[in-house]
Write an enzyme that holds these catalytic residues in place. Structure first.
Site, PDB file in Angstrom:
ATOM      1  N   ASN A 150       0.643  -1.337   0.031  1.00  0.00           N
ATOM      2  CA  ASN A 150      -0.172   0.001   0.521  1.00  0.00           C
ATOM      3  C   ASN A 150       0.503   1.086   0.557  1.00  0.00           C
ATOM      4  OD1 ASN A 150      -1.620   2.422   1.109  1.00  0.00           O
ATOM      5  ND2 ASN A 150      -2.808   1.244   1.922  1.00  0.00           N
ATOM      6  N   ASP A 153      -3.966  -4.703   1.303  1.00  0.00           N
ATOM      7  CA  ASP A 153      -4.123  -4.553   2.166  1.00  0.00           C
ATOM      8  C   ASP A 153      -5.384  -4.887   2.612  1.00  0.00           C
ATOM      9  OD1 ASP A 153      -4.841  -3.089   4.198  1.00  0.00           O
ATOM     10  OD2 ASP A 153      -4.279  -1.281   3.516  1.00  0.00           O
ATOM     11  N   ASP A 180       2.799   4.106   5.040  1.00  0.00           N
ATOM     12  CA  ASP A 180       2.388   3.785   6.323  1.00  0.00           C
ATOM     13  C   ASP A 180       2.216   2.281   6.482  1.00  0.00           C
ATOM     14  OD1 ASP A 180      -0.515   4.232   5.285  1.00  0.00           O
ATOM     15  OD2 ASP A 180      -0.929   4.424   6.639  1.00  0.00           O
ATOM     16  N   HIS A 181       2.374   2.126   5.385  1.00  0.00           N
ATOM     17  CA  HIS A 181       2.404   0.777   4.998  1.00  0.00           C
ATOM     18  C   HIS A 181       4.023   0.077   4.756  1.00  0.00           C
ATOM     19  CE1 HIS A 181      -1.697   0.064   5.181  1.00  0.00           C
ATOM     20  NE2 HIS A 181      -1.629   1.086   5.383  1.00  0.00           N
ATOM     21  N   GLU A 205      -3.507   1.723  -2.904  1.00  0.00           N
ATOM     22  CA  GLU A 205      -3.943   3.499  -2.888  1.00  0.00           C
ATOM     23  C   GLU A 205      -3.004   3.971  -3.183  1.00  0.00           C
ATOM     24  OE1 GLU A 205      -5.419   5.308   0.543  1.00  0.00           O
ATOM     25  OE2 GLU A 205      -4.106   4.050   1.487  1.00  0.00           O
ATOM     26  N   ASN A 244      -6.972  -4.590   5.501  1.00  0.00           N
ATOM     27  CA  ASN A 244      -7.582  -3.731   6.940  1.00  0.00           C
ATOM     28  C   ASN A 244      -8.160  -4.497   7.984  1.00  0.00           C
ATOM     29  OD1 ASN A 244      -7.382  -1.173   6.765  1.00  0.00           O
ATOM     30  ND2 ASN A 244      -8.055  -1.038   4.488  1.00  0.00           N
ATOM     31  N   ASP A 302      -1.433  -6.164   5.847  1.00  0.00           N
ATOM     32  CA  ASP A 302      -0.627  -6.069   4.343  1.00  0.00           C
ATOM     33  C   ASP A 302      -0.485  -7.812   4.796  1.00  0.00           C
ATOM     34  OD1 ASP A 302      -0.788  -3.410   3.431  1.00  0.00           O
ATOM     35  OD2 ASP A 302       0.137  -3.681   5.417  1.00  0.00           O
TER      36      ASP A 302
END
Length: 255
Positions: free
Chosen positions: A7, A145, A246-247, A34, A147, A217
């Site tokens: 991501n 991802d 952030d990943h 993303e 989530n 992930d």
């Protein structure tokens, strides 16, 4: 063959990071989430110059998914068949003898909200579609991802990340288990039992420096590929770079 998921949280911002990581890590297939770019702005030419073929589905500001591969992909599917959704969260393609499904799973906002209910409906639709994909494509890799943190080993503090919390609620974890029950296996867990290894850290409150993260992930392999799964991991290094996503990339290797 090394297959990765990342991501990137805006490909426009993170393209130099992606190019650096592709050169260093040398994967064969990469699923991106993303990307946050309309299709006409996707950096297809820049990636092609480095030997990458791309298939992608994007939109401005939000969502966006892509699959990069050294070998040209075929039989591209965008979106979940039969599930009306304008959000660009799903892309699948065949690369060689592998079927690759890239998911950017709905976040869900908070337990009990309308977005949470939508997430669960979305996951139900993914389940039914993947059941069909597995019948047609036994050599299936599902990654992205998700989530969802699969269990308490995958969160920095289970007292905080509990049944009342988004990403760790029982209903979300049960939806993930339903995907496993189709004959999919968490590549990371085939090789690592320990907890405390994460793929996402909040930008706020020094999340990465304090290692207050989640493993959301995932790289899932089908029954047919389980025996060929030679390794899996998470590459933390890109999270240390300036202006990072952030990943961190998650990867699985098939021998």
């Amino acid at each position: 063959m090394k297959i990765a998921s990342w991501n990137v949280n805006s490909l426009n911002v993170r393209l130099p990071h992606l190019q650096q990581w592709l050169s260093q890590a040398a994967p064969d297939i990469v699923a991106l989430q993303e990307t946050k770019l309309e299709d006409e702005r996707f950096p297809d030419d820049a990636l092609a110059a480095a030997g990458w073929r791309s298939v992608f589905s994007g939109q401005k500001t939000y969502n966006g998914v892509a699959i990069l591969s050294r070998e040209a992909a075929s039989d591209v599917q965008i979106g979940i068949p039969g599930f009306g959704d304008e959000q660009k969260r799903v892309i699948a393609a065949t690369v060689g003898d592998l079927r690759i499904v890239n998911l950017y799973v709905v976040n869900g906002q908070d337990v009990g909200t309308e977005k949470y209910a939508y997430k669960l409906r979305w996951l139900d639709a993914v389940h039914d579609w993947l059941a069909d994909e597995l019948r047609e494509h036994p050599n299936l890799v599902v990654l992205g991802d998700f989530n969802i943190a699969p269990d308490d080993r995958d969160v920095h503090d289970p007292e905080i990340w509990n049944d009342d919390h988004i990403l760790t609620s029982t209903a979300e974890r049960d939806a993930l288990k339903r995907l496993y029950a189709l004959g999919l296996h968490d590549g990371y867990r085939l090789h690592h039992d320990e907890g405390g290894v994460f793929s996402w850290w909040d930008y706020r409150q020094a999340g990465f420096r304090r290692d207050r993260g989640l493993r959301i992930d995932l790289t899932l392999v089908s029954d047919a590929l389980r025996g060929a799964c030679a390794g899996a991991g998470i590459d933390r290094e890109p999270r240390t770079w300036e202006r990072p996503s952030d990943h961190a990339p998650a990867w699985v290797e098939l021998g």
